[in-house]
Enzyme design. Structure first.
Site, mmCIF file in Angstrom:
data_model
loop_
_atom_site.group_PDB
_atom_site.id
_atom_site.type_symbol
_atom_site.label_atom_id
_atom_site.label_comp_id
_atom_site.label_asym_id
_atom_site.label_seq_id
_atom_site.Cartn_x
_atom_site.Cartn_y
_atom_site.Cartn_z
ATOM 1 N N ARG A 1 0.866 -1.184 0.000
ATOM 2 C CA ARG A 1 0.000 0.000 0.000
ATOM 3 C C ARG A 1 0.901 1.232 0.000
ATOM 4 N NH1 ARG A 1 -2.191 0.556 5.521
ATOM 5 N NH2 ARG A 1 -0.765 2.309 5.706
ATOM 6 N N HIS B 1 -3.465 4.282 4.833
ATOM 7 C CA HIS B 1 -4.601 3.361 4.928
ATOM 8 C C HIS B 1 -5.852 4.049 4.379
ATOM 9 C CE1 HIS B 1 -7.720 0.780 6.488
ATOM 10 N NE2 HIS B 1 -8.185 1.759 7.235
ATOM 11 N N TYR C 1 4.532 5.286 11.408
ATOM 12 C CA TYR C 1 4.775 3.874 11.716
ATOM 13 C C TYR C 1 5.626 3.141 10.685
ATOM 14 C CZ TYR C 1 0.556 3.362 8.759
ATOM 15 O OH TYR C 1 -0.359 3.434 7.745
#
Lengths: 329, 376
Positions: free
Chosen positions: B266, B270, B279
């Site tokens: 990805r 998100h 992160y």
């Protein structure tokens, strides 16, 4: 015209399933142990023998799977009737019921229908172990998109289950398991028009106060009304039948005649069906009330161990005590 | 060696086109495809990416409440989407914009959900593309149920290409931890159902890496359920097409389920509410940039097929036109009328809901139409 036959509630439910399976080959029955065993309560007894394994589907163990796959079958054009073995086992399927099943018709802007019926044996009084005696109806009645009904006698068991299976909306069908073996008349053919699924029924007319109950508590309420006769009180008993939607008009009309209402159910009292009924009555029949609406139900505790369930479940004495209180205002 | 010391060999990633754009063969997954067809896949990839980037921009401009980007996953989605036949049914999550594209669902319809004008809004049976499902993994069971229906309908293993039907269920690496996905595996295996599970392992479940979901490569889980699993380079549209075609063919012919793990990344957040810089490391992003699903097809078309710049310019122009259309159409999506919220809750509207609707209508009317002849 066919004379009514006498059936147990279990037999009536079995007949209703059989009738709809014969009527529409898109109807399939699915659940754990519904095939060879005929269900843990034998409600589906003999169906697999007559309709085959393709239509009476023994499912792998998994409640979410039962409802989730029923949704997929409905998208494909089927009309599944799911069995959950016991009330307390429906929670693993909760997401599939309230987030998926209840909403897909709405999310598709009305283009997909979810004609799924979920049968749940519910309530206590059979001396069972934990998770086998619960009354989770309020969780489902609170969810838009679901219809929630419960039967109290064999005739309603037969007709209401047929009507639920015919419904293009999802129906949660609660079966009062401790009444499975009570017998009563059922007209097997269309010689009487069944009451509309969402209509409440006055099962005992009376003039002094109204007792409202549903499912397993209707019989108890009728016993209480009979006992109250000895005290010279003429109690009306309403079987609510449909918990969502609620037939408010029938209850309001009764309270306008009697002036008093006691709501009885097995589920814990707080935030339950009784709370909803009481709110509606104070909104629509405030000036007819001679006393506050009282509730008799389970305590706000986990359903107790079975040796204590007789204390927990409403019985005729607790109902009569509430009736006394409603006359003391 | 102890039982827990055993490390399974790193599995092969099925690949038919290297990140450098070199066509390679895989002994188990041959792909019969023309250069024109590869060009068509390239067009899909570019248009899906342009739609996706436009949607992200629309969210930044306040036109969408949220957007779940599929940036980086275009090949995984187009490869699977183009392997479907008309009669097959796809069950997406909420990120399968590339599959929707392949199913001819108008991208503007997808935007409706993210703009807040509907909660879905399309008919799953019109394009055989189910509504987006936001609760992770719930749709895997819907796919299983649909596949039960397909089997009951006798639409498996007839040998008629227009009749035999497969079901394709999408989910992600995070959803592989959900009970529903695991129940779906069990049910599909037990019923030998014509369903293909397509896990896009994009490495991250919001901020949780795939290592938090699984100690083994996800495709290996299939073995525990009793059906084949295969890991495919999810950034290789040819490999995704070949593997999906084979799995769907096997499902249609009655051989039962397959789990495909499309190993991808990805590239974006998100959703537009997420901040992946908190992160994950930029080095990781750089590594994956070199595996871009579009660039490798372009490199192949230029170097091995000798496709000229006119082809690419034409697709760029088409992409730009798509973006213009989407931008305009998004802004024109009408808000639902207040009374619409009462509709389609039930097929047979309840009396009490009808009463609520009527009361609300009366309430709304009390604000409208100032009295005739009113003066300032």
């Amino acid at each position: 015209m066919t004379a009514p036959q006498t059936l147990t509630m279990a037999g009536a439910l079995n007949s209703a399933l059989r009738n709809r399976l014969e009527h529409d080959d898109k109807v399939v029955v699915m659940g754990m142990d519904v095939g060879k065993l005929g269900g843990v309560f034998r409600i589906t007894d003999g169906l697999q023998k007559d309709f085959g394994e393709d239509r009476i589907i023994d499912c792998p163990l998994g409640e979410s799977g039962i409802i989730g796959s029923a949704i997929g079958l409905a998208i494909r054009g089927y009309r599944p009737v799911c069995e959950i073995q016991f009330d307390g086992f429906v929670y693993p399927a909760f997401d599939q019921i309230v987030s998926q099943l209840a909403k897909i018709h709405n999310r598709s802007l009305g283009q997909v229908r979810m004609p799924v019926t979920i049968r749940i044996p519910y309530g206590g009084g059979i001396g069972a172990v934990e998770h086998h005696s619960e009354s989770p109806e309020a969780y489902f009645a609170h969810t838009a998109g679901l219809k929630v009904v419960t039967c109290a006698n064999p005739s309603d068991a037969y007709w209401m289950l047929r009507q639920s299976i015919d419904s293009d909306d999802p129906v949660i069908f609660f079966e009062p398991k401790r009444r499975y073996w009570t017998k009563g008349p059922v007209s097997a053919h269309g010689d009487v028009a069944p009451l509309p699924l969402h209509q409440a029924q006055i099962v005992r007319p009376g003039s002094d106060a109204t007792l409202l109950a549903y499912g397993p508590m209707v019989a108890t309420a009728l016993q209480a009304a009979k006992a109250a006769e000895e005290d010279g009180r003429d109690l009306e008993v309403i079987d609510l039948r449909s918990l969502s939607p609620i037939d408010t008009a029938t209850v309001v009309a009764s309270v306008e005649r009697t002036g008093r209402l006691v709501v009885v159910h097995e589920a814990s009292v707080s935030l339950g069906m009784g709370a909803e009924i009481a709110a509606r009555i104070q909104e629509h029949a405030f000036y007819s009330l001679q006393a506050p609406v009282l509730r008799v139900g389970g305590f706000d505790t986990p359903y107790p161990a079975s040796r204590a369930e007789d204390e927990w479940l409403p019985d005729t004495d607790r109902i009569l005590d509430a009736v006394d209180r409603t006359f003391s205002f | 060696m102890t039982l827990h010391g055993h490390v399974p060999p790193e599995p092969d990633l099925v690949q038919l086109l290297t990140p450098e754009g070199v066509r390679v063969e895989h002994p188990d997954f041959p792909l019969d495809i023309t250069e024109d067809e590869i060009g068509a896949l390239y067009r899909d990839l570019v248009l899906v990416r342009r739609f996706d980037s436009e949607a992200t921009a629309l969210q930044r401009q306040g036109e969408l409440g949220l957007w779940a980007s599929c940036l980086g996953q275009e090949a995984a989605q187009v490869g699977a989407g183009r392997a479907l036949r008309t009669q097959d049914m796809a069950f997406p999550t909420y990120r399968e914009h590339g599959v929707a594209w392949c199913r001819d669902v108008d991208p503007v319809t997808l935007l409706g959900m993210f703009r807040g004008v509907s909660l879905g809004g399309w008919n799953p049976n019109e394009n055989n593309f189910n509504l987006y499902t936001i609760v992770l993994g719930a749709q895997a069971l819907h796919a299983v149920g649909y596949a039960m229906g397909v089997t009951r309908d006798g639409a498996v293993g007839t040998g008629e290409p227009a009749r035999d039907t497969a079901v394709l269920a999408f989910f992600g690496d995070g959803a592989s931890s959900q009970g529903d996905v695991n129940e779906a595996f069990i049910w599909a295996a037990a019923g030998n159902l014509p369903v293909v599970f397509y896990c896009q392992n994009n490495q991250w479940a919001i901020s949780e890496p795939v290592e938090r979901q699984s100690r083994i490569p996800l495709f290996q889980r299939a073995a525990g359920f009793g059906f084949p699993g295969v890991r495919v380079d999810g950034n290789d549209v040819l490999a995704c097409l070949a593997v999906s075609r084979m799995a769907l063919n096997e499902a249609r012919s009655g051989q039962g389920p397959t789990l495909i793990e499309a190993y991808t990344y990805r590239m974006g957040a998100h959703t537009t509410s997420d901040d992946p810089t908190r992160y994950r490391l930029s080095e990781e992003l750089e590594t994956w940039k070199h595996r871009d699903p579009i660039e490798r097809v372009r490199a192949y078309l230029v170097r091995e097929a000798g496709v000229g710049s006119g082809f690419f310019d034409g697709i760029e122009a088409e992409a730009e036109a798509l973006a213009v259309r989407i931008r305009a159409a998004c802004r024109e999506l009408a808000d639902p009328a207040p009374l619409d919220i009462f509709d389609n809750v039930y097929v047979d509207m309840t009396d009490e809901l009808a009463a609520q609707k009527a009361d609300f209508a009366e309430y709304l009317e009390s604000f409208e139409a100032p009295a005739q002849g009113a003066t300032r």
